[in-house]
Write a protein that holds these residues in place. Sequence first.
Motif, PDB file in Angstrom:
ATOM      1  N   ALA A 161      38.075 -43.192  43.844  1.00 42.37           N
ATOM      2  CA  ALA A 161      37.308 -43.291  45.137  1.00 42.37           C
ATOM      3  C   ALA A 161      36.819 -41.952  45.181  1.00 42.37           C
ATOM      4  O   ALA A 161      36.901 -40.885  44.440  1.00 42.37           O
ATOM      5  CB  ALA A 161      38.210 -42.861  46.082  1.00 42.37           C
ATOM      6  N   PRO A 162      35.688 -41.673  45.960  1.00 40.56           N
ATOM      7  CA  PRO A 162      35.279 -40.576  46.523  1.00 40.56           C
ATOM      8  C   PRO A 162      35.916 -39.346  46.541  1.00 40.56           C
ATOM      9  O   PRO A 162      36.189 -39.013  47.251  1.00 40.56           O
ATOM     10  CB  PRO A 162      33.936 -40.814  47.717  1.00 40.56           C
ATOM     11  CG  PRO A 162      33.995 -42.636  47.963  1.00 40.56           C
ATOM     12  CD  PRO A 162      35.394 -42.977  47.176  1.00 40.56           C
ATOM     13  N   GLU A 163      35.700 -37.892  46.148  1.00 37.45           N
ATOM     14  CA  GLU A 163      35.598 -36.965  45.599  1.00 37.45           C
ATOM     15  C   GLU A 163      34.311 -35.764  46.197  1.00 37.45           C
ATOM     16  O   GLU A 163      33.492 -36.014  45.791  1.00 37.45           O
ATOM     17  CB  GLU A 163      37.294 -37.002  44.911  1.00 37.45           C
ATOM     18  CG  GLU A 163      37.944 -37.627  45.145  1.00 37.45           C
ATOM     19  CD  GLU A 163      38.589 -37.341  43.190  1.00 37.45           C
ATOM     20  OE1 GLU A 163      38.625 -36.261  43.269  1.00 37.45           O
ATOM     21  OE2 GLU A 163      39.755 -38.181  43.398  1.00 37.45           O
ATOM     22  N   PRO A 164      34.801 -35.031  46.742  1.00 34.50           N
ATOM     23  CA  PRO A 164      33.773 -33.846  46.986  1.00 34.50           C
ATOM     24  C   PRO A 164      33.892 -33.541  45.133  1.00 34.50           C
ATOM     25  O   PRO A 164      34.655 -33.582  43.803  1.00 34.50           O
ATOM     26  CB  PRO A 164      34.648 -32.116  46.994  1.00 34.50           C
ATOM     27  CG  PRO A 164      35.603 -32.643  48.003  1.00 34.50           C
ATOM     28  CD  PRO A 164      36.397 -34.217  47.937  1.00 34.50           C
ATOM     29  N   GLY A 165      31.836 -33.246  45.679  1.00 40.01           N
ATOM     30  CA  GLY A 165      31.715 -33.114  43.796  1.00 40.01           C
ATOM     31  C   GLY A 165      31.069 -31.488  43.643  1.00 40.01           C
ATOM     32  O   GLY A 165      31.370 -30.844  43.797  1.00 40.01           O
ATOM     33  N   GLU A 220      29.648 -44.279  34.539  1.00 41.81           N
ATOM     34  CA  GLU A 220      29.787 -43.254  35.872  1.00 41.81           C
ATOM     35  C   GLU A 220      28.914 -44.420  36.259  1.00 41.81           C
ATOM     36  O   GLU A 220      28.139 -44.044  35.894  1.00 41.81           O
ATOM     37  CB  GLU A 220      30.412 -41.657  35.628  1.00 41.81           C
ATOM     38  CG  GLU A 220      29.393 -41.203  35.047  1.00 41.81           C
ATOM     39  CD  GLU A 220      29.302 -39.958  35.547  1.00 41.81           C
ATOM     40  OE1 GLU A 220      30.785 -39.562  34.227  1.00 41.81           O
ATOM     41  OE2 GLU A 220      28.162 -39.164  34.708  1.00 41.81           O
ATOM     42  N   GLU A 221      29.397 -44.351  38.226  1.00 43.90           N
ATOM     43  CA  GLU A 221      27.941 -43.790  38.562  1.00 43.90           C
ATOM     44  C   GLU A 221      27.964 -42.720  39.520  1.00 43.90           C
ATOM     45  O   GLU A 221      28.205 -42.448  40.126  1.00 43.90           O
ATOM     46  CB  GLU A 221      28.383 -45.135  40.202  1.00 43.90           C
ATOM     47  CG  GLU A 221      28.706 -46.172  39.008  1.00 43.90           C
ATOM     48  CD  GLU A 221      29.582 -47.935  40.124  1.00 43.90           C
ATOM     49  OE1 GLU A 221      28.883 -48.257  39.845  1.00 43.90           O
ATOM     50  OE2 GLU A 221      29.340 -46.959  41.177  1.00 43.90           O
ATOM     51  N   ASN A 222      26.324 -42.399  39.392  1.00 43.30           N
ATOM     52  CA  ASN A 222      26.587 -40.984  39.781  1.00 43.30           C
ATOM     53  C   ASN A 222      26.165 -40.864  41.829  1.00 43.30           C
ATOM     54  O   ASN A 222      25.138 -42.871  42.320  1.00 43.30           O
ATOM     55  CB  ASN A 222      24.896 -40.509  39.711  1.00 43.30           C
ATOM     56  CG  ASN A 222      25.534 -40.042  37.998  1.00 43.30           C
ATOM     57  OD1 ASN A 222      26.521 -39.501  37.881  1.00 43.30           O
ATOM     58  ND2 ASN A 222      24.193 -40.245  37.084  1.00 43.30           N
ATOM     59  N   HIS A 223      26.568 -40.388  42.627  1.00 44.52           N
ATOM     60  CA  HIS A 223      26.637 -40.362  43.938  1.00 44.52           C
ATOM     61  C   HIS A 223      26.306 -38.985  45.166  1.00 44.52           C
ATOM     62  O   HIS A 223      25.873 -37.936  43.906  1.00 44.52           O
ATOM     63  CB  HIS A 223      27.992 -40.941  44.766  1.00 44.52           C
ATOM     64  CG  HIS A 223      27.952 -41.964  43.836  1.00 44.52           C
ATOM     65  ND1 HIS A 223      27.395 -43.131  44.427  1.00 44.52           N
ATOM     66  CD2 HIS A 223      29.171 -42.879  43.103  1.00 44.52           C
ATOM     67  CE1 HIS A 223      28.131 -44.280  44.287  1.00 44.52           C
ATOM     68  NE2 HIS A 223      28.393 -44.059  43.198  1.00 44.52           N
ATOM     69  N   GLY A 224      25.574 -38.878  45.388  1.00 45.22           N
ATOM     70  CA  GLY A 224      25.427 -37.600  46.666  1.00 45.22           C
ATOM     71  C   GLY A 224      25.919 -37.949  47.821  1.00 45.22           C
ATOM     72  O   GLY A 224      25.273 -38.822  48.426  1.00 45.22           O
TER      73      GLY A 224
END
Length: 326
Positions: A211-215, A314-318
Amino acid sequence: MDLDGDGDLDILSGSWPGELFFFRRGADGSFATPVELQDENGAYINIGGGIHETDDEILITGNAGFVEEQGKTFAVYHGKRIACDGNKEVAITGTASAVHACDWDADGDLDLLVGQSGGDVYLIPNLGSAKEWRFGRHQNLRAGPEPLHVEGDAGPFACDWDGDGDLDLLVGDGHGTVSLFVNGGTRAEPQLTAAQVLVPGTGWREQSPVAPEPGVRVKVCAADWNGDGKLDLLVGDRASLKPDLPEPTDEQKKAHDEARAELEELYERYGELRDKLDGRQRVRDEAERAKVREELGRLRARMDELRASLPPDEENHGWIWFFARR
């Protein structure tokens, strides 16, 4: 940000190479083709950029690229052409600049605050006016007695965080931390104090979360996002997620292993061929160079085919995160 003082909001951007790009806004609301900002001496602004030569290598830091002309390879950097003749390896890198324009010294024009991949933040003073900029030499910002430094990929943003009428400094960094440097001086002569952590960083994770977490590599903006009279934080990051994919069958796992093994061999061969074109083992005979380029083309096609057959690790996100101030 109205850098040219014409009443329209323009866009100013850093870049991976390091140069600063200015997008002027026209009367119809459209933006002109970007130009790279120059200092008062006509040099393109890129702190730490340039051509750095050692006994073994020529390293170009900045907006450069390779071109092929009549069987020869050149690196082109702001009009300068550097032959890749095999005597020295020629490489290109960048400083990953992040820029924020503000009137740092309260003299009525916009200065530039520039962060870089190394973690330092610089002030580029505007020696001109609000309508005609003239940028002087960069200088390190300091926090107390030491140069201001964060954990890489510095992204500065100036604002009056504590409401005392002068500009404080927020800086995002490569570990995902947002730090506050309070201005203990005056509006015209800022003196930054030691860092206070507003948002702790997570650093690089060994495994991507589901799940999304701060990067990491965060850039920060302060604004009253929820209209309660207090400055909040908007923080953009670079993050990755573990793809939500079904478990592969035994047959698929075998095919994936075979593809990865072949890719590893192709990567090694690719490096050898690149060295024959541009490195120390550079082939000078044009017919032989043509054969190398042809093999490289076949290699790239096969590598693309193999990579497409593999599930992504992995999938890169911003993401953009909102932190409400209490």
